[in-house]
Every structure is written in C-alpha cells, then in structure tokens.
Design a protein around this motif. Sequence first.
Motif, mmCIF file in Angstrom:
data_model
loop_
_atom_site.group_PDB
_atom_site.id
_atom_site.type_symbol
_atom_site.label_atom_id
_atom_site.label_comp_id
_atom_site.label_asym_id
_atom_site.label_seq_id
_atom_site.Cartn_x
_atom_site.Cartn_y
_atom_site.Cartn_z
ATOM 1 N N LYS A 160 0.930 -1.297 0.158
ATOM 2 C CA LYS A 160 -0.052 0.215 0.193
ATOM 3 C C LYS A 160 0.904 1.350 0.139
ATOM 4 C CE LYS A 160 -3.152 -2.481 2.705
ATOM 5 N NZ LYS A 160 -3.521 -2.312 4.337
ATOM 6 N N ASN A 211 -15.570 -1.947 -1.472
ATOM 7 C CA ASN A 211 -14.443 -2.993 -1.074
ATOM 8 C C ASN A 211 -13.525 -3.224 -1.939
ATOM 9 O OD1 ASN A 211 -15.590 -2.642 1.541
ATOM 10 N ND2 ASN A 211 -16.337 -4.663 1.584
ATOM 11 N N GLN A 235 -9.609 3.047 3.076
ATOM 12 C CA GLN A 235 -9.377 2.445 4.341
ATOM 13 C C GLN A 235 -8.938 1.009 4.128
ATOM 14 O OE1 GLN A 235 -12.823 1.968 6.959
ATOM 15 N NE2 GLN A 235 -11.467 2.047 8.784
ATOM 16 N N ASN A 236 -7.656 0.760 5.047
ATOM 17 C CA ASN A 236 -7.077 -0.492 4.783
ATOM 18 C C ASN A 236 -6.753 -0.959 3.283
ATOM 19 O OD1 ASN A 236 -7.026 -0.838 7.596
ATOM 20 N ND2 ASN A 236 -9.012 -1.578 7.377
ATOM 21 N N GLY A 237 -6.304 0.020 2.502
ATOM 22 C CA GLY A 237 -5.957 -0.383 1.325
ATOM 23 C C GLY A 237 -7.245 -0.793 0.223
ATOM 24 N N GLU A 238 -8.401 -0.332 0.610
ATOM 25 C CA GLU A 238 -9.758 -0.599 0.063
ATOM 26 C C GLU A 238 -10.299 0.705 -0.221
ATOM 27 O OE1 GLU A 238 -10.626 -4.977 1.268
ATOM 28 O OE2 GLU A 238 -12.045 -3.294 1.861
ATOM 29 N N HIS A 267 -5.666 7.902 5.250
ATOM 30 C CA HIS A 267 -5.355 6.586 5.275
ATOM 31 C C HIS A 267 -4.558 6.159 4.300
ATOM 32 C CE1 HIS A 267 -8.655 6.681 8.362
ATOM 33 N NE2 HIS A 267 -9.431 7.487 7.350
ATOM 34 N N TRP A 268 -3.862 6.928 3.519
ATOM 35 C CA TRP A 268 -2.878 6.366 2.637
ATOM 36 C C TRP A 268 -1.303 6.508 3.059
ATOM 37 C CZ3 TRP A 268 -3.703 2.631 -0.544
ATOM 38 C CH2 TRP A 268 -2.917 2.118 -1.586
#
Length: 189
Positions: A2, A65, A85-88, A114-115
């Motif tokens: 990520k 997602n 969020q969390n790579g999605e 978030h990145w």
Amino acid sequence: MKNFPIVCVGGSAGGLDAYIRLLKNLPADMGVAIVIVNHITKFPTLLHEILPNYTTMPVDLIAKNLMIEPNRVFIIPENRDLHVQNGEFRLEPISKPCGWPDVITVFLRSLTRHWDGKLIAVIVSGYDGDGAAALCDIKAVGGITIAQQLSTALRPDMPVSAIDTGCIDFILSPENIAQEIMRIAHAEA
C-alpha cells in the motif's frame, strides 16, 4: 503493498477532455493508481466505458471494498462519496446531496488520513471549486498538487479555485501533467 502513489484526478464539466488527454500520455506500467473523481450526482457515469479507449490500463468502476492496485484506473460512481481504508475503496452515500458536490474534497481528505504512499492531487476542468479545500492538506502530508493550465481547460472554475488556494505546485496542460506524474513515479521507484 500500500505504498505506491495514488493520483487523484478531480474534475467535472469539461473533465472528459482532460482525462482523455492525460491517459493517452501515461504508460500502463508506471506503478501508480489513477483515481478519477468526477463530481456527477444526477446521471450514471459512463467514464468506465469511454476511457478504456484511451489507455491500456484496466479501467474499473469502483464498487464496495475494491482493492486499490497500481497500474489501474479507477472511476468513482455517481452520487457517492469515496474514501480509502486498509488499502480498499469505501463508498458512502453522498454527504452533500444539494448544491455543488464536494466528492473530490472528501476523497482527498480521506487519502491524507488513510494512505501511506505518495499522493498526487490533480484538479482539471469543471464548475465550482470542488477539491480546492483539501489541497493544502495534501501538501501538508508531503503530496504534490497540480492544476490544469487554464487555457487548456474547457471550464476553468475548478483549476482557478485550486490555484487560488496558494497550495498548487504545478499548473500544466493535461499532456504535461502526464509527464510530471511519470517523473514523480520514477522518482518513487
């Protein structure tokens, strides 16, 4: 993984011309994710059907997602806010249903929180000033900000608003924006 760069290209009216000119000049293997955030609220977007004609990168309409991957073009669906969020990607109901949408601003602010990878914010042709409010936030986290050169924008309101923030690093034509993205991508590799 990520930590690859995300390029958010925000636009609206007249944006299609800029998206085409940009994508035609980007190689498919530079290791960045291109996210086109076109602020459409009333009509379904057709960008995921049109833009594959101008790039060899896969072009995806963002769904719930969907994992963010490099060497792809992602398109925001109409009438949604976009977050990461969390790579999605995360889609939410649009937070500003009346008046000019602020989906570009919402997405850019989500990226700053978030990145982990490099951020590149590009504002192209469109009405109003969506995206401008988040450009200083992008710079604050070490990102690069680019506005479309006004003489090349069909509707210069959005690039003007971006430039007026004082937080723009480059003012370029779509073809030169592509060159700058490639330069940044190679510097990150």
